[in-house]
Design an enzyme around this catalytic site. Structure first.
Site, short mmCIF file in Angstrom:
data_model
loop_
_atom_site.label_atom_id
_atom_site.label_comp_id
_atom_site.label_asym_id
_atom_site.label_seq_id
_atom_site.Cartn_x
_atom_site.Cartn_y
_atom_site.Cartn_z
N TYR A 144 160.08 17.89 37.01
CA TYR A 144 161.06 18.88 36.57
C TYR A 144 161.51 18.66 35.14
CZ TYR A 144 162.03 21.38 40.88
OH TYR A 144 161.94 22.19 41.97
N ASP A 225 152.39 15.28 52.62
CA ASP A 225 151.64 16.29 53.38
C ASP A 225 151.86 16.11 54.88
OD1 ASP A 225 150.28 13.89 53.03
OD2 ASP A 225 148.32 14.80 52.67
N ASP A 249 162.34 19.61 46.81
CA ASP A 249 162.47 21.06 46.67
C ASP A 249 161.69 21.75 47.79
OD1 ASP A 249 162.99 23.59 45.45
OD2 ASP A 249 160.95 23.55 44.63
C1 IPM Z 1 166.37 24.73 44.37
C2 IPM Z 1 165.67 25.79 43.56
C3 IPM Z 1 165.53 25.30 42.11
C4 IPM Z 1 164.71 24.03 42.14
C5 IPM Z 1 164.92 26.33 41.15
C6 IPM Z 1 165.64 27.65 41.19
C7 IPM Z 1 164.84 25.81 39.75
O1 IPM Z 1 164.45 26.10 44.12
O2 IPM Z 1 167.54 24.42 44.06
O3 IPM Z 1 165.78 24.23 45.32
O4 IPM Z 1 163.48 24.09 42.11
O5 IPM Z 1 165.30 22.96 42.19
MG MG Z 2 164.10 25.16 45.99
#
Ligand code: IPM
Ligand code: MG
Length: 358
Positions: A144, A225, A249
């Site tokens: 990220y 996975d 995520d």
């Molecule tokens: C989350 C969302 C965010 C992330 C996006 C919108 C950047 O999917 O909070 O899970 O990937 O963290």
């Molecule tokens: Mg998300």
């Protein structure tokens, strides 16, 4: 002294569910003698309209001087995603918020309500007696926040995203997961891709070291996975899932369908200083907005998490959680969690019932 909360309602269903959550918060604070002051600020598309920015300076300032942040949701309709108001809105707002305040820990609980077992997409033989999972996701590292590059290499379009972790980032989130496990079923499943990734090999090493500080907690490592599969095959085996940013995520979205509706899922993002941001795990659902049909539970539960983690008022948080449970037990539902024959109430009317039960 009065605690200040930055209220960022955002877009879509955000303002509606926030309005209801604030009613619940006000009642709770009244009963529990908690003194709070809410300071509204703009974020997402709502902020773009005024400031041409998804997370403007004005909002940053209000957040920085607050004791906690309560967020609704951000983002617009998919067919309008190309418009400047909505382009990269979610990422611009959320990632900037995380970066500004170094929110490195993300807590995403997924809990099956006994009275709502029927709406889970999983069979009751799979759910068993109870499913209550807490996903603890690292929020500041990984792919990220590493360098992103998109350009030309060797005469063709090329892109790369750098995934990075250092040991203190991993240790910080691991401590949180083990501490959370102490007051739960004392089991941590650390999820990685250590058969391939260097970041995951380091992750596994550090988590194993941190585990020695928590001898009463059982640690298990699982490849991501396999974890995706196990969440659906046998979710009962999990208590706390500890994982990196990208895997967290994806796995938290997978886990979020188990309770039956995204409208039930709160979340908390916390930094090293204990400053927190609280928001529903779901999005802005523009198609549901302004119809008084959105489920306010996730927003209200996020408020309870705020009372618990930022203000250390477990009693007040439980009062809210119990009122929601009682309302569901009485048979009231919002549209997203209703079956045929259920009493379906609007966002506001459902909240009225919760407030009666406070
Ligand atoms: C989350 C969302 C965010 C992330 C996006 C919108 C950047 O999917 O909070 O899970 O990937 O963290
Ligand atoms: Mg998300």
């Amino acid at each position: 002294m009065k605690k200040q909360i930055a209220i960022l309602s955002g877009d879509g269903i955000g303002p509606e569910v926030m309005a209801q959550a604030l009613r619940v918060l006000e009642w709770t604070c009244d009963k529990e003698s908690i003194s709070l002051e809410c300071i509204p600020a703009y974020i997402g598309g709502a902020a773009y309209e005024r400031y041409e920015h998804h997370f403007p300076q004005e909002t940053q300032k209000i957040c920085a001087s607050a004791d906690a942040i309560l967020l609704g949701s951000v983002g617009g309709p998919i067919d309008k995603a190309h418009l400047p108001k909505w382009k990269n809105c979610e990422a611009n707002a959320l990632l900037a918020l995380r970066k500004t305040f170094s929110f490195n820990i993300n807590l995403r609980p997924a809990k099956i309500y006994k009275v709502l077992r029927d709406i889970s997409p999983l069979k009751s033989t799979v759910l068993g007696e109870n499913v209550e999972i807490l996903i603890v996701r690292e929020l500041m590292g990984d792919v990220y926040f590493g360098e992103h590059y998109q350009g030309i290499k060797n005469n063709q379009r090329y892109a790369s995203d750098l995934a990075e972790y250092n040991e203190s980032q991993i240790a910080a989130v691991a401590h949180q997961a083990f501490q959370a496990a102490l007051s739960r079923s004392k089991k941590v499943t650390s999820v990685d891709k250590a058969n391939v990734l260097a970041t995951s090999k380091l992750w596994r090493e550090v988590v194993t070291e941190i585990a020695t500080h928590y001898p009463e907690v059982a640690l298990q490592h699982m490849l991501v996975d396999n974890c995706a599969m196990q969440l659906i095959l046998n979710p009962r085996q999990f208590d706390v899932i500890l994982t990196s940013n990208l895997f967290g995520d994806i796995l938290s979205d997978a886990a979020s369908v188990i309770p039956g509706s995204l409208g039930l899922m709160p979340s908390a993002s916390i930094n090293e200083a204990g400053f927190g941001l609280y928001e529903p795990a779901g999005g802005s659902a523009p198609d549901l907005a302004d119809k008084n049909i959105a489920n306010p539970i996730a927003q209200i539960l996020s408020t309870a998490m705020m009372l618990r983690y930022s203000f250390h008022r477990e009693d007040a948080a439980e009062r809210i959680e119990n009122a929601i449970l009682k309302t569901l037990e009485e048979g009231y539902r919002t549209r997203d969690i209703a079956k045929e024959g259920d009493v379906v109430l609007g966002t506001k009317e459902f909240t009225d019932k919760i407030i009666e039960n406070l």
